[in-house]
Design an enzyme around this catalytic site. Structure first.
Site, PDB file in Angstrom:
ATOM      1  N   GLU A 252      41.177  22.411 102.638  1.00 33.52           N
ATOM      2  CA  GLU A 252      41.589  20.998 102.749  1.00 33.52           C
ATOM      3  C   GLU A 252      42.801  20.709 101.870  1.00 33.52           C
ATOM      4  O   GLU A 252      43.641  19.881 102.217  1.00 33.52           O
ATOM      5  CB  GLU A 252      40.397  20.083 102.413  1.00 33.52           C
ATOM      6  CG  GLU A 252      39.387  20.082 103.566  1.00 33.52           C
ATOM      7  CD  GLU A 252      37.939  19.877 103.165  1.00 33.52           C
ATOM      8  OE1 GLU A 252      37.678  19.429 102.031  1.00 33.52           O
ATOM      9  OE2 GLU A 252      37.062  20.185 103.987  1.00 33.52           O
TER      10      GLU A 252
ATOM     11  N   HIS B 203      41.276  25.389  98.247  1.00 26.52           N
ATOM     12  CA  HIS B 203      40.404  24.995  99.356  1.00 26.52           C
ATOM     13  C   HIS B 203      41.263  24.689 100.584  1.00 26.52           C
ATOM     14  O   HIS B 203      42.373  24.154 100.457  1.00 26.52           O
ATOM     15  CB  HIS B 203      39.576  23.767  98.967  1.00 26.52           C
ATOM     16  CG  HIS B 203      38.489  23.484  99.938  1.00 26.52           C
ATOM     17  ND1 HIS B 203      38.720  22.849 101.141  1.00 26.52           N
ATOM     18  CD2 HIS B 203      37.172  23.785  99.918  1.00 26.52           C
ATOM     19  CE1 HIS B 203      37.577  22.770 101.814  1.00 26.52           C
ATOM     20  NE2 HIS B 203      36.623  23.323 101.090  1.00 26.52           N
TER      21      HIS B 203
ATOM     22  N   ASN C 170      30.373  21.591  96.591  1.00 29.00           N
ATOM     23  CA  ASN C 170      31.679  20.923  96.596  1.00 29.00           C
ATOM     24  C   ASN C 170      31.458  19.522  97.152  1.00 29.00           C
ATOM     25  O   ASN C 170      31.282  19.355  98.353  1.00 29.00           O
ATOM     26  CB  ASN C 170      32.648  21.725  97.465  1.00 29.00           C
ATOM     27  CG  ASN C 170      33.998  21.038  97.610  1.00 29.00           C
ATOM     28  OD1 ASN C 170      34.258  20.022  96.973  1.00 29.00           O
ATOM     29  ND2 ASN C 170      34.850  21.604  98.456  1.00 29.00           N
ATOM     30  N   TRP C 171      31.455  18.544  96.262  1.00 27.54           N
ATOM     31  CA  TRP C 171      31.157  17.165  96.695  1.00 27.54           C
ATOM     32  C   TRP C 171      32.343  16.533  97.423  1.00 27.54           C
ATOM     33  O   TRP C 171      32.210  15.431  97.967  1.00 27.54           O
ATOM     34  CB  TRP C 171      30.767  16.310  95.484  1.00 27.54           C
ATOM     35  CG  TRP C 171      29.455  16.686  94.844  1.00 27.54           C
ATOM     36  CD1 TRP C 171      28.641  17.740  95.175  1.00 27.54           C
ATOM     37  CD2 TRP C 171      28.797  16.006  93.762  1.00 27.54           C
ATOM     38  NE1 TRP C 171      27.523  17.760  94.373  1.00 27.54           N
ATOM     39  CE2 TRP C 171      27.594  16.704  93.488  1.00 27.54           C
ATOM     40  CE3 TRP C 171      29.099  14.883  93.001  1.00 27.54           C
ATOM     41  CZ2 TRP C 171      26.712  16.305  92.481  1.00 27.54           C
ATOM     42  CZ3 TRP C 171      28.212  14.493  91.998  1.00 27.54           C
ATOM     43  CH2 TRP C 171      27.031  15.194  91.751  1.00 27.54           C
ATOM     44  N   LYS C 172      33.493  17.187  97.374  1.00 24.09           N
ATOM     45  CA  LYS C 172      34.711  16.634  98.003  1.00 24.09           C
ATOM     46  C   LYS C 172      34.915  15.193  97.512  1.00 24.09           C
ATOM     47  O   LYS C 172      34.628  14.908  96.355  1.00 24.09           O
ATOM     48  CB  LYS C 172      34.627  16.758  99.531  1.00 24.09           C
ATOM     49  CG  LYS C 172      34.302  18.207  99.942  1.00 24.09           C
ATOM     50  CD  LYS C 172      34.503  18.509 101.387  1.00 24.09           C
ATOM     51  CE  LYS C 172      34.148  19.977 101.651  1.00 24.09           C
ATOM     52  NZ  LYS C 172      34.406  20.399 103.012  1.00 24.09           N
TER      53      LYS C 172
ATOM     54  N   GLU D  19      35.842  30.934 103.434  1.00 23.46           N
ATOM     55  CA  GLU D  19      35.468  29.746 104.207  1.00 23.46           C
ATOM     56  C   GLU D  19      36.309  29.682 105.473  1.00 23.46           C
ATOM     57  O   GLU D  19      37.467  29.227 105.432  1.00 23.46           O
ATOM     58  CB  GLU D  19      35.719  28.473 103.389  1.00 23.46           C
ATOM     59  CG  GLU D  19      34.911  28.365 102.119  1.00 23.46           C
ATOM     60  CD  GLU D  19      34.733  26.913 101.684  1.00 23.46           C
ATOM     61  OE1 GLU D  19      33.585  26.493 101.563  1.00 23.46           O
ATOM     62  OE2 GLU D  19      35.730  26.205 101.493  1.00 23.46           O
TER      63      GLU D  19
ATOM     64  N   SER E 205      29.509  25.039 106.687  1.00 22.69           N
ATOM     65  CA  SER E 205      28.274  24.647 107.369  1.00 22.69           C
ATOM     66  C   SER E 205      27.043  25.412 106.891  1.00 22.69           C
ATOM     67  O   SER E 205      26.165  25.737 107.700  1.00 22.69           O
ATOM     68  CB  SER E 205      28.439  24.760 108.886  1.00 22.69           C
ATOM     69  OG  SER E 205      29.424  23.829 109.334  1.00 22.69           O
TER      70      SER E 205
ATOM     71  N   GLY F   5      32.384  21.775 107.887  1.00 22.50           N
ATOM     72  CA  GLY F   5      32.005  20.431 108.333  1.00 22.50           C
ATOM     73  C   GLY F   5      31.769  20.312 109.829  1.00 22.50           C
ATOM     74  O   GLY F   5      31.679  19.203 110.345  1.00 22.50           O
TER      75      GLY F   5
ATOM     76  N   GLY G 268      29.361  22.256 101.193  1.00 19.98           N
ATOM     77  CA  GLY G 268      29.940  20.920 101.226  1.00 19.98           C
ATOM     78  C   GLY G 268      28.863  19.871 101.460  1.00 19.98           C
ATOM     79  O   GLY G 268      28.107  19.519 100.555  1.00 19.98           O
ATOM     80  N   GLY G 269      28.765  19.399 102.702  1.00 23.88           N
ATOM     81  CA  GLY G 269      27.878  18.285 103.047  1.00 23.88           C
ATOM     82  C   GLY G 269      26.459  18.410 102.510  1.00 23.88           C
ATOM     83  O   GLY G 269      25.912  17.445 101.958  1.00 23.88           O
TER      84      GLY G 269
HETATM   85  P1  13P Z   1      30.516  22.072 104.708  1.00 26.57           P
HETATM   86  O1  13P Z   1      29.363  22.767 104.005  1.00 26.57           O
HETATM   87  O2  13P Z   1      30.349  20.582 104.760  1.00 26.57           O
HETATM   88  O3  13P Z   1      30.833  22.712 106.008  1.00 26.57           O
HETATM   89  O4  13P Z   1      31.817  22.277 103.763  1.00 26.57           O
HETATM   90  C1  13P Z   1      32.120  23.560 103.343  1.00 26.57           C
HETATM   91  C2  13P Z   1      33.183  23.490 102.329  1.00 26.57           C
HETATM   92  O5  13P Z   1      34.326  23.158 102.624  1.00 26.57           O
HETATM   93  C3  13P Z   1      32.829  23.799 100.937  1.00 26.57           C
HETATM   94  O6  13P Z   1      33.954  23.941 100.139  1.00 26.57           O
END
Ligand code: 13P
Length: 250
Positions: free
Chosen positions: A100, A98, A10-12, A168, A212, A174, A233-234
């Site tokens: 977010e 998600h 997920n590149w956000k 999640e 994470s 994050g 994510g990251g």
């Molecule tokens: P991180 O891997 O950066 O914690 O993000 C997880 C996430 O929200 C994937 O959708």
């Protein structure tokens, strides 16, 4: 039956056309036929970068997904994209619900379910996200909250092929913090146990863990029972890290 792991990035809201093309090209080149046997590798860039990523993938097996869709087929919904548009842009998957989006845009379970239904109708596989906050976990209500979100967010017909769940924990996203292996195992087992009663055909759905996930913890997490992949994510923004996570599957 052996698990077909789904490792999804997920590149956000990150990337430029140049960076996206380079990252997708590197992943597509590295993800070869023998890998594809027990692994689906998916990237979910921001909507304006879908076309450039699609082009960079070419005939490769790397899958393309989006981060959100609108529940309606079309209409006066400024700023939104429909599931059909994403399908036609070359997507196979779309993330819905998600945390977010639940937080930033006030999305509730009913809306998430409607988005998942729209995704399925367009031929996309929705990745339906659920997860508790830190306060809910500290109150001892994590399982109750997550199963509540699950039952209210799942479309009526789910199978191993047309929908995916991503657990999640909000507090792990994050932050570099992850639940213990035992907590992940307990939550995934609770989700697995609830599935047969929630939707026709749901028992074989894949359940991803997200929050994470990094190269140094992926092996331990992916080895946990009922963890069928990861939503990253990251660490998905770096090809080497993302590929190391994928290579950590048992
Ligand atoms: P991180 O891997 O950066 O914690 O993000 C997880 C996430 O929200 C994937 O959708």
């Amino acid at each position: 039956m052996a698990i077909r792991y789904l490792i999804a990035g997920n590149w956000k809201m990150h990337g430029t056309p140049t960076l996206a093309a380079a990252l997708a090209g590197e992943l597509a080149n590295a993800f070869t036929d023998p890998d594809a046997h027990d692994l689906e590798l998916l990237v979910c860039p921001p909507a304006p970068l879908l076309a450039v990523v699609r082009a960079a993938i070419g005939s490769g097996k790397l899958l393309l997904g989006a981060q959100d869709c609108h529940p309606r087929e079309e209409g006066a919904h400024t700023g939104d994209v429909s599931a059909q548009m994403l399908f036609e842009a070359g997507c196979s998957h779309v993330i819905v619900g998600h945390s977010e989006r639940r937080t930033d845009h006030g999305e509730d379970d009913a809306l998430v379910r409607a988005k998942a239904v729209a995704a399925q109708a367009a031929g996309l596989v929705p990745i339906i996200c659920i997860g508790e906050t830190l306060a809910e976990r500290e109150d001892g209500r994590a399982v109750e909250v997550v199963l509540g979100q699950l039952s209210a967010s799942l479309p009526p017909a789910c199978s191993a092929y047309n929908a995916v769940i991503a657990y999640e924990p909000v507090w792990a996203i994050g932050t570099g913090r992850t639940p213990t292996g035992r907590d992940i195992a307990d939550m995934h087992s609770a989700i697995r146990g609830a599935l047969p009663g929630l939707a026709t055909g749901a028992e074989g759905m894949r359940i991803l863990y997200g929050g994470s996930v990094k190269p140094d913890n992926a092996g331990e997490i992916l080895a946990i029972a009922n963890v069928d992949g990861a939503l990253v994510g990251g660490a998905s923004l770096d090809a080497g890290s993302f590929l190391k996570i994928a290579a950590s599957r048992p």
